[in-house]
Design an enzyme around this catalytic site. Structure first.
Site, PDB file in Angstrom:
ATOM      1  CE  LYS A  55      -3.764  -2.336   2.144  1.00 58.40           C
ATOM      2  NZ  LYS A  55      -4.613  -2.727   3.352  1.00 58.40           N
ATOM      3  CD  GLN A  99      -3.828  -4.343   6.580  1.00 58.72           C
ATOM      4  OE1 GLN A  99      -3.715  -3.354   5.886  1.00 58.72           O
ATOM      5  NE2 GLN A  99      -4.137  -5.419   5.917  1.00 58.72           N
ATOM      6  CG  ASP A 122      -9.975   0.262   5.403  1.00 59.23           C
ATOM      7  OD1 ASP A 122      -9.829  -0.511   4.248  1.00 59.23           O
ATOM      8  OD2 ASP A 122      -9.229   0.078   6.253  1.00 59.23           O
TER       9      ASP A 122
HETATM   10  N1  GUN Z   1      -7.134  -6.688   6.013  1.00 61.27           N
HETATM   11  C1  GUN Z   1      -7.465  -7.334   5.133  1.00 61.27           C
HETATM   12  N2  GUN Z   1      -8.230  -6.826   4.199  1.00 61.27           N
HETATM   13  C2  GUN Z   1      -8.138  -5.457   4.842  1.00 61.27           C
HETATM   14  C3  GUN Z   1      -8.708  -4.152   4.300  1.00 61.27           C
HETATM   15  O1  GUN Z   1      -9.313  -3.915   3.320  1.00 61.27           O
HETATM   16  N3  GUN Z   1      -8.533  -3.191   5.190  1.00 61.27           N
HETATM   17  C4  GUN Z   1      -8.000  -3.096   6.113  1.00 61.27           C
HETATM   18  N4  GUN Z   1      -7.755  -1.923   6.987  1.00 61.27           N
HETATM   19  N5  GUN Z   1      -7.263  -4.324   6.798  1.00 61.27           N
HETATM   20  C5  GUN Z   1      -7.510  -5.360   5.970  1.00 61.27           C
END
Ligand code: GUN
Length: 298
Positions: A55, A99, A122
């Site tokens: 990311k 995350q 998100d």
């Molecule tokens: N962990 C797995 N997928 C995601 C996501 O789309 N966002 C976040 N914040 N954590 C994740």
């Protein structure tokens, strides 16, 4: 025997990323504004470390201001909430992502709901969930994985899914539920299935669109799939395989790619399908948050 189109999420994500980078450069030139993304990671989960690194790399390649806060496994809930409060008030930051999964002692709901809905790239805040499920998406943030799946589905079937049936396998808040809302909004007839569903294979076999998001390696087989269906594989499972007597670990989806390829119209691979699209949708949401913050269209 026909072979399904292998949907190239990696190529589509790269194309979208170039457009986001160009729009970001224009925003800087016209408004003096650089989108800022803050990613918070707590603990040492190896898969999460990889996702967060990807990311950050992608944010930098789009020309964003990108910060990462890596907190230790034993960080207190108060300290996490204080950091989020600071990020909510920081004008350089337009998107905040914590995350998941979180260490057990932290309350996921309290933490995700503490992020300002305007910075919730998100799409996990109840305000954004409410906007999505009620069809008020003009300024909502839609969760990145289902948003990316939707773009790939529309590439195959067009924007209007009237008359088509869609089966979502999995009812998670991150993928299954928002995916169902998005499909419904495009007029698909949607069924959400889960571990308690009776005759899952039979239900999936009715679908023109299958989205598999359960976290069970290779669960959806070719004989579960209606000929000509579009199949989107959200699963990322690490499995052990033996090649020439050597045990290796590899990534595989929830869909048995080879057998499904023999019957479907199109199918996403793992890796290289949904994963890269999820990351680029995070960038799209962050650019959108920055634009909305100065009163521009998202
Ligand atoms: N962990 C797995 N997928 C995601 C996501 O789309 N966002 C976040 N914040 N954590 C994740």
């Amino acid at each position: 025997m026909t072979t399904a189109l292998r949907i190239d999420g990696k190529a589509k994500a790269a194309e979208m990323s170039e457009k986001i980078a160009a729009d970001t450069a224009a925003l800087l030139e016209q408004q003096g504004l650089t989108p800022g993304l803050a990613v918070v990671i707590i603990g040492e989960d190896p898969a999460s470390q990889v996702y967060v690194r990807n990311k950050k790399k992608r944010a930098e390649s789009c020309g964003f201001y990108s910060v990462q806060h890596s907190l230790s496994e034993d960080t207190s809930q108060d300290d996490v909430l204080q950091l989020i409060d600071e990020l909510n008030r920081d004008d350089r930051i337009h998107g905040i992502l914590v995350q998941l999964p979180l260490p057990d002692h932290l309350d996921e709901q309290v933490i995700t709901q503490s992020i300002s809905p305007r910075k919730d790239v998100d799409g996990f805040h109840f305000v954004n969930i409410g906007k999505l499920t009620s069809g008020n998406t003009a300024d909502a943030f839609v969760p990145c994985t289902p948003a990316g799946c939707m773009l790939m589905i529309e590439d195959q079937l067009g924007e209007d899914l009237s008359g088509l049936s869609a089966v979502v396998v999995g009812r998670s808040n991150i993928v299954g539920k928002p995916m169902a809302s998005l499909l419904l909004q495009k007029n698909a007839t949607v069924t959400v299935t889960h571990s308690r569903t009776k005759d899952l294979a039979g239900v999936v076999r009715q679908a023109d669109i299958v989205v598999a998001a359960v976290g069970r390696a290779n669960m959806v087989k070719g004989d579960w799939v209606k000929p000509g269906a579009v199949v989107i594989d959200v699963g990322i499972n690490r499995i052990e395989t033996t090649v020439d007597g050597e045990t290796k670990s590899k990534l595989t989806g929830d869909v048995d790619f080879d057998s499904v390829s023999a019957v479907a119209k199109a199918v996403t691979p793992v890796p290289g399908g949904v994963g890269p699209m999820t990351i680029v949708m995070l960038m799209a949401n962050t650019l959108r948050a920055a634009r909305l913050s100065v009163g521009l269209d998202g």
